[in-house]
Write an enzyme that holds these catalytic residues in place. Structure first.
Site, PDB file in Angstrom:
ATOM      1  CD  GLU A   1       0.150  -1.300   3.010  1.00 58.15           C
ATOM      2  OE1 GLU A   1       0.522  -2.126   2.119  1.00 58.15           O
ATOM      3  OE2 GLU A   1       0.153  -1.386   4.407  1.00 58.15           O
TER       4      GLU A   1
ATOM      5  CB  CYS B   1      15.796  -8.700   1.847  1.00 54.55           C
ATOM      6  SG  CYS B   1      15.782  -9.458   0.088  1.00 54.55           S
TER       7      CYS B   1
ATOM      8  CD  GLU C   1      14.605  -6.647   7.872  1.00 51.96           C
ATOM      9  OE1 GLU C   1      13.490  -6.892   8.090  1.00 51.96           O
ATOM     10  OE2 GLU C   1      15.084  -6.742   6.519  1.00 51.96           O
TER      11      GLU C   1
END
Ligand code: NAD
Length: 502
Positions: free
Chosen positions: A194, A299, A393
């Site tokens: 989104e 990533c 992360e």
């Protein structure tokens, strides 16, 4: 409002800001206004300004898309694969022809630099090339298994499948699944992030221009609710997900609890082990590019550098290289204000806990883009393995340096991470490289490479909490994921005896 948004947007309503338009869903080959009652703003992170609004679609919207995809499946799945592949040859050419427009859309909604956005489309082109080779790779097998008895294996598509994607590669990650899933005869519903829903709209237009029949590819916009509806929908056969580990787990559990095939790629914490014999220049340049490229929102980005012994000269050079990434010039913003605050929060906390900030990217301001969400490259030394910044992360242009005495300690730190997407080693010793390759618990390993993304036809996918489900998302693995095998045994010899295998 950006002109690129025009064609995908519904007519403006009175309550929408003048410079913004509401996006539609793409169902059965048409742009259809969502029945949503709520919309979210899509923000250009370089300037912190709204560029569109994205609907939080309803279950009814999804159901309409599934119906369209189911109907299209009837003829699409029966079209010979070589004919389906022709559409992807044309799609590949259209990606090439429109590369700058596609890259501009990525840049507008995600903020990455033009070079990075172009590289992203180039990877989409490479994955599409792989899909064009599917007729050569997806063939079945046939063998006479006993006198007059023949076994054959054919691949069949699954039906309607869904792909749910993250914000960091608005064009490439959708293309990890679209060409492969479709060329193999499935029909697909894409639920883009989104935060970056615009690139998907252009993908839909190009697929149509390439000749894809209506209903084969559909887009339903939304966030959590629509993802849950995808997992629950009885007529969706498989779910492919890319995003954070937290959500990957939820989606994997929910989709498989409804007996769907699922492959869910999650987050990462990639360690780069640097040995004292590593080439100074090359290591510094590679590590800096890995931590800073796409503002650290990959990533595959370097998140922790595990320094073995005395590598101070390399660290000094690395700091010089990192400073070459200038916010607003060759370093884009992070995706949102919230992301900027989270990233700077990690740096503040590490500093308070005694880590040393060697290069500080906090409070970066870009002239003329003061409302953009910029974080400069940041290198933090003396990070302890138990600190939050070393374990979680961060997803920004931030590198933690963890000092170790020897290679086994370094490997133990790498392997203590719950993630396992990528790991790299920098050394000039083949023996040391092999030692790390054999022991690192990660799905993608680099030797003297900062971002060890396997190129097609090699498949992409991590280990541990970086991926849930069998196989990888691209390459030959995707053929296994998007097809099921039919095994047929035939006897043509009427005289042959009936025995245990007849
Ligand atoms: P995210 O998990 O927040 O969102 C991914 C998708 O899940 C979006 O489409 C979003 O709408 C949906 N979603 C969000 N919350 C949900 C919920 N509670 N329930 C169901 N659906 C939900 O990820 P992001 O912030 O968009 O992307 C960044 C993350 O993606 C990072 O963790 C990054 O490492 C990861 N990522 C992984 C890979 C990989 O190959 N392993 C590739 C790209 C990005």
């Amino acid at each position: 409002m950006s002109s690129s948004v025009d064609s995908f947007a519904a007519p403006m309503k009175g309550d929408v800001p003048n410079d913004s338009q509401r996006l539609k869903n793409y169902i059965g080959g048409k742009w259809v206004a969502s029945t949503a009652t709520e919309y979210l703003p899509v923000i250009n992170p370089s300037i912190g300004q709204e560029i569109a609004q994205v609907p939080l679609s309803s279950y009814r919207d999804l159901d309409d898309a599934v119906m369209a995809a189911n109907q299209a499946f009837q003829s699409w799945s029966k079209m010979p694969i070589k004919e389906r592949a022709q559409i992807f040859y044309r799609y590949k050419v259209l990606l090439e022809k429109n590369i700058r427009e596609l890259a501009s859309l990525v840049r507008e909604e995600n903020g990455k630099t033009m070079n990075e956005a172009i590289a992203e489309i180039e990877k989409s082109i490479e994955v599409t090339e792989f899909a064009c080779s599917a007729p050569q790779l997806a063939g079945g097998e046939i063998l006479e298994v006993s006198k007059g008895v023949e076994c054959r294996i054919d691949r069949y598509p699954l039906g309607v499948v869904a792909s749910i994607t993250p914000f960091n590669f608005p064009n490439m990650v959708p293309n990890w699944t679209i060409p492969n899933a479709l060329v193999l005869g499935n029909t697909l519903i894409l639920k883009p992030s989104e935060q970056v829903p615009l690139s998907a709209c252009k993908i839909a237009d190009l697929l149509k221009e390439a000749g894809l029949p209506d209903g084969v590819f559909n887009i339903v916009n939304g966030s959590q609710t629509i993802v849950e509806a995808i997992c629950d929908h009885p007529e969706i056969q498989a779910v492919s997900f890319v995003g954070s580990t937290r959500v990957a787990k939820i989606v994997y559990e929910r989709a498989t609890s409804h007996l769907k095939r699922a492959l869910c790629l999650g987050g990462a914490k990639n360690h780069l082990i640097v040995l004292p014999d590593a080439n100074e220049e090359m290591t510094a340049a590679n590590v800096a590019a890995s931590m800073s490229g796409c503002a650290g929102q990959r990533c595959m980005a370097a998140s922790a550098m595990v320094a073995v012994g005395n590598v101070d000269r390399i660290i000094q050079k690395l700091c010089d290289e990192a400073k070459k990434f200038i916010p607003g010039e060759n370093l884009g913003p992070v995706i949102s204000k919230k992301a900027k605050e989270r990233i700077e929060g990690y740096i503040d906390e590490a500093e308070k806990q005694g880590a040393k900030v060697l290069v500080d990217g906090r409070n970066a301001i870009v002239a003329g883009k003061e409302n953009g969400y910029y974080v400069g490259p940041t290198i933090i030394d003396d990070v302890q393995p138990e600190m939050r910044i070393a374990r979680e992360e961060v997803f920004g242009p931030v590198l933690s340096i963890i000092r170790t005495k020897n290679i086994n300690e370094a490997i133990a730190i790498e392997n203590s991470s719950p993630y396992g997407n990528a790991a790299s080693v920098f050394t000039q010793s083949g023996g040391m490289a092999r030692y790390v390759i054999e022991r690192a618990s990660a799905g993608m390993i680099g030797v003297n490479i900062g971002v060890p993304v396997p190129r097609e036809p090699f498949s992409f996918g991590g280990w541990n909490e970086s991926k849930f489900g069998a196989g990888d998302i691209t390459g030959k693995s995707s053929i296994e994921f998007f097809t099921k095998l039919k095994k047929t045994t035939t006897k043509w010899n009427p005289e042959s005896k009936v025995n245990w295998m007849s």
